[in-house]
Design a protein around this motif. Structure first.
Motif, mmCIF file in Angstrom:
data_model
loop_
_atom_site.group_PDB
_atom_site.id
_atom_site.type_symbol
_atom_site.label_atom_id
_atom_site.label_comp_id
_atom_site.label_asym_id
_atom_site.label_seq_id
_atom_site.Cartn_x
_atom_site.Cartn_y
_atom_site.Cartn_z
ATOM 1 N N VAL A 39 61.825 71.829 52.338
ATOM 2 C CA VAL A 39 61.158 72.479 51.085
ATOM 3 C C VAL A 39 62.558 73.944 50.736
ATOM 4 O O VAL A 39 62.833 74.048 51.439
ATOM 5 C CB VAL A 39 59.561 73.553 50.855
ATOM 6 C CG1 VAL A 39 58.743 72.633 51.376
ATOM 7 C CG2 VAL A 39 60.181 74.153 52.077
ATOM 8 N N THR A 40 62.423 73.616 49.183
ATOM 9 C CA THR A 40 63.432 74.865 49.139
ATOM 10 C C THR A 40 63.454 76.439 48.888
ATOM 11 O O THR A 40 64.280 76.983 48.853
ATOM 12 C CB THR A 40 63.792 74.332 47.650
ATOM 13 O OG1 THR A 40 62.808 74.452 46.831
ATOM 14 C CG2 THR A 40 64.321 73.094 47.060
ATOM 15 N N ASN A 41 62.564 76.472 49.179
ATOM 16 C CA ASN A 41 62.306 78.420 48.981
ATOM 17 C C ASN A 41 61.029 78.628 50.313
ATOM 18 O O ASN A 41 59.887 77.602 50.705
ATOM 19 C CB ASN A 41 62.273 79.375 48.002
ATOM 20 C CG ASN A 41 60.970 78.097 46.951
ATOM 21 O OD1 ASN A 41 59.853 78.395 47.544
ATOM 22 N ND2 ASN A 41 61.202 77.265 46.462
ATOM 23 N N GLU A 42 61.378 80.298 50.684
ATOM 24 C CA GLU A 42 59.703 80.596 51.594
ATOM 25 C C GLU A 42 58.504 80.675 50.817
ATOM 26 O O GLU A 42 57.424 80.065 51.858
ATOM 27 C CB GLU A 42 60.522 82.223 51.831
ATOM 28 C CG GLU A 42 61.592 82.045 52.972
ATOM 29 C CD GLU A 42 62.923 81.911 52.009
ATOM 30 O OE1 GLU A 42 62.978 81.716 51.097
ATOM 31 O OE2 GLU A 42 63.768 81.612 53.132
ATOM 32 N N GLU A 43 58.342 80.873 49.242
ATOM 33 C CA GLU A 43 57.184 80.396 49.108
ATOM 34 C C GLU A 43 56.770 79.342 49.224
ATOM 35 O O GLU A 43 55.304 79.300 49.807
ATOM 36 C CB GLU A 43 57.429 80.637 47.798
ATOM 37 C CG GLU A 43 58.077 82.651 47.576
ATOM 38 C CD GLU A 43 59.127 82.558 47.822
ATOM 39 O OE1 GLU A 43 59.489 83.710 47.508
ATOM 40 O OE2 GLU A 43 60.360 81.916 47.923
ATOM 41 N N ARG A 51 58.061 77.729 35.666
ATOM 42 C CA ARG A 51 57.826 77.704 37.242
ATOM 43 C C ARG A 51 57.787 78.714 37.933
ATOM 44 O O ARG A 51 58.633 78.115 38.443
ATOM 45 C CB ARG A 51 57.334 76.129 37.240
ATOM 46 C CG ARG A 51 56.280 75.864 38.160
ATOM 47 C CD ARG A 51 56.331 74.234 38.599
ATOM 48 N NE ARG A 51 56.091 74.015 37.296
ATOM 49 C CZ ARG A 51 56.633 72.896 36.970
ATOM 50 N NH1 ARG A 51 57.235 71.355 37.364
ATOM 51 N NH2 ARG A 51 56.421 71.803 35.842
ATOM 52 N N GLU A 52 56.978 79.289 38.768
ATOM 53 C CA GLU A 52 57.386 80.253 40.090
ATOM 54 C C GLU A 52 56.908 79.039 41.313
ATOM 55 O O GLU A 52 57.041 77.672 41.235
ATOM 56 C CB GLU A 52 55.376 81.333 40.119
ATOM 57 C CG GLU A 52 55.692 81.740 41.306
ATOM 58 C CD GLU A 52 57.369 82.835 40.605
ATOM 59 O OE1 GLU A 52 58.512 82.547 41.553
ATOM 60 O OE2 GLU A 52 57.133 83.974 40.294
ATOM 61 N N PHE A 53 58.008 79.717 42.068
ATOM 62 C CA PHE A 53 58.256 78.644 43.567
ATOM 63 C C PHE A 53 59.733 77.812 43.215
ATOM 64 O O PHE A 53 59.637 76.787 43.722
ATOM 65 C CB PHE A 53 57.258 77.811 43.907
ATOM 66 C CG PHE A 53 56.187 79.361 43.437
ATOM 67 C CD1 PHE A 53 56.193 79.990 44.596
ATOM 68 C CD2 PHE A 53 54.844 78.316 43.457
ATOM 69 C CE1 PHE A 53 55.134 81.033 45.293
ATOM 70 C CE2 PHE A 53 53.619 79.248 43.880
ATOM 71 C CZ PHE A 53 53.524 80.635 44.312
ATOM 72 N N ASN A 72 59.526 85.186 40.650
ATOM 73 C CA ASN A 72 59.656 86.547 42.200
ATOM 74 C C ASN A 72 60.551 85.374 42.649
ATOM 75 O O ASN A 72 61.766 86.099 43.971
ATOM 76 C CB ASN A 72 58.058 86.075 43.286
ATOM 77 C CG ASN A 72 57.494 87.777 41.930
ATOM 78 O OD1 ASN A 72 58.319 88.587 41.400
ATOM 79 N ND2 ASN A 72 56.365 87.384 41.839
ATOM 80 N N THR A 73 61.029 84.180 43.421
ATOM 81 C CA THR A 73 61.360 83.086 44.049
ATOM 82 C C THR A 73 63.026 83.002 43.152
ATOM 83 O O THR A 73 63.869 84.104 44.168
ATOM 84 C CB THR A 73 61.107 81.708 43.990
ATOM 85 O OG1 THR A 73 59.922 82.099 44.485
ATOM 86 C CG2 THR A 73 62.145 80.506 44.391
#
Length: 319
Positions: A113-117, A233-235, A257-258
């Motif tokens: 995946v592309t991020n921690e979230e 879109r978040e994340f 936030n991302t």
């Protein structure tokens, strides 16, 4: 091998090259979605049969790409890794399939995946997730002056904001056009094939390039004063944001936030309203040099963490 059901995708190509595996882009051509998917299904099966890979990384969405790999004996014998874009979990078009995708990956491999979230959202559902941001692309030292599309030459002398878009449902296109209309001293250049309704309603300071070659895109990136990468879109990590960072360009992006966490104080953030986008565009142009310097400094830090994540992925693939 790395299979992506798309004409070309920078993330897939860059990761495949770094891992020294073939990047297989399966373009279904023209026609309705069922005809395209049938061609992509058959081409994917043939690629897996002939390649006999020990590991297959599959861009997600769409779900049928993963199922096509599993539909042949060689694919069932391979370890499966899903490169999960945000749309695999958040886009209403594919969110329904997320349980199927994660269940397959839980049994047969793991997710990238592309991020921690996103990693947290995948892990809580029982599937292992490895965070791998896009490898930061960089502009070549020299770019040939011969354009694949000669009409783009008129942009070379302009001051403009480059907006790489796919006209997806998380891109605030209407707000962007309204922002452009409110400040016609700013030129916005949108890539991709614009729907007729979008191009016909745009103000004259919005320039539509249509589909551009990879080489022409790099030329546009080198000429622009700033890049806009917007999402509702978040994340979501926007590919255009990585491209701006890699090229050391001022960036306008959404205040999720991302994205706030990733770009810190190096970008100009907007709440995706027309007024906010217009204000962000003017600020990005006014402060383009200072913002470019911040992006260059941030890039150095990200390259170090990127190398560690890439090594982790290599280690997992060698198990």
């Amino acid at each position: 091998m790395f299979i992506s059901w798309i004409r070309h995708h920078g993330r897939s190509a860059d990761l495949a090259a770094a891992l020294d595996i073939p990047a297989i882009f399966v373009d279904g051509g023209s026609g309705n979605v069922l005809r395209r998917y049938l061609r992509q299904w058959n081409d994917t099966r043939q690629a897996v049969r002939s390649g006999r890979p020990s590991h297959v990384i599959v861009m997600q969405p769409p779900l049928p790409a993963l199922l096509a790999v599993l539909s042949v004996r060689e694919g069932r014998r391979s370890r499966l890794i899903g490169d999960l874009h945000t749309g695999a979990l958040e886009n209403p078009k594919w969110r329904w399939a997320s349980g199927i995708v994660l269940r397959i990956l839980r049994r047969r491999g793991f997710a990238v995946v592309t991020n921690e979230e996103l990693a947290d959202r995948v892990s809580v559902r029982g599937t292992e997730a490895l965070v791998m941001h896009d490898l930061l692309p960089s502009l070549p030292d020299t770019l040939d002056d011969t354009l694949d599309d000669p009409k783009l030459a008129e942009l070379r002398a302009k001051t403009f904001i480059l907006v790489p878009v796919t006209y997806a449902n998380d891109e605030p296109i209407d707000a962007l056009l309204e922002a452009a209309s409110s400040g016609r001293d700013v030129t916005w250049v949108l890539t991709g094939r614009a729907p007729t309704g979008v191009s016909s309603s745009a103000p004259p300071n919005v320039y539509f390039t249509g589909y551009v070659s990879n080489a022409d895109f790099l030329r546009l990136l080198s000429w622009c004063s700033a890049v806009a990468a917007l999402t509702t879109r978040e994340f979501t990590m926007q590919r255009a944001g990585y491209e701006a960072l890699g090229a050391g360009k001022a960036l306008i992006t959404s205040n999720t936030n991302t994205l706030l966490r990733y770009f810190e104080d190096a970008a100009v953030f907007t709440d995706n309203s027309a007024r906010s986008i217009a204000d962000a565009g003017r600020r990005a142009l006014d402060e383009s040099r200072a913002l470019a310097l911040k992006m260059t400094r941030l890039r150095e830090a990200k390259i170090a963490s990127e190398s560690m994540a890439l090594q982790s992925l290599r280690d997992r693939l060698s198990e």
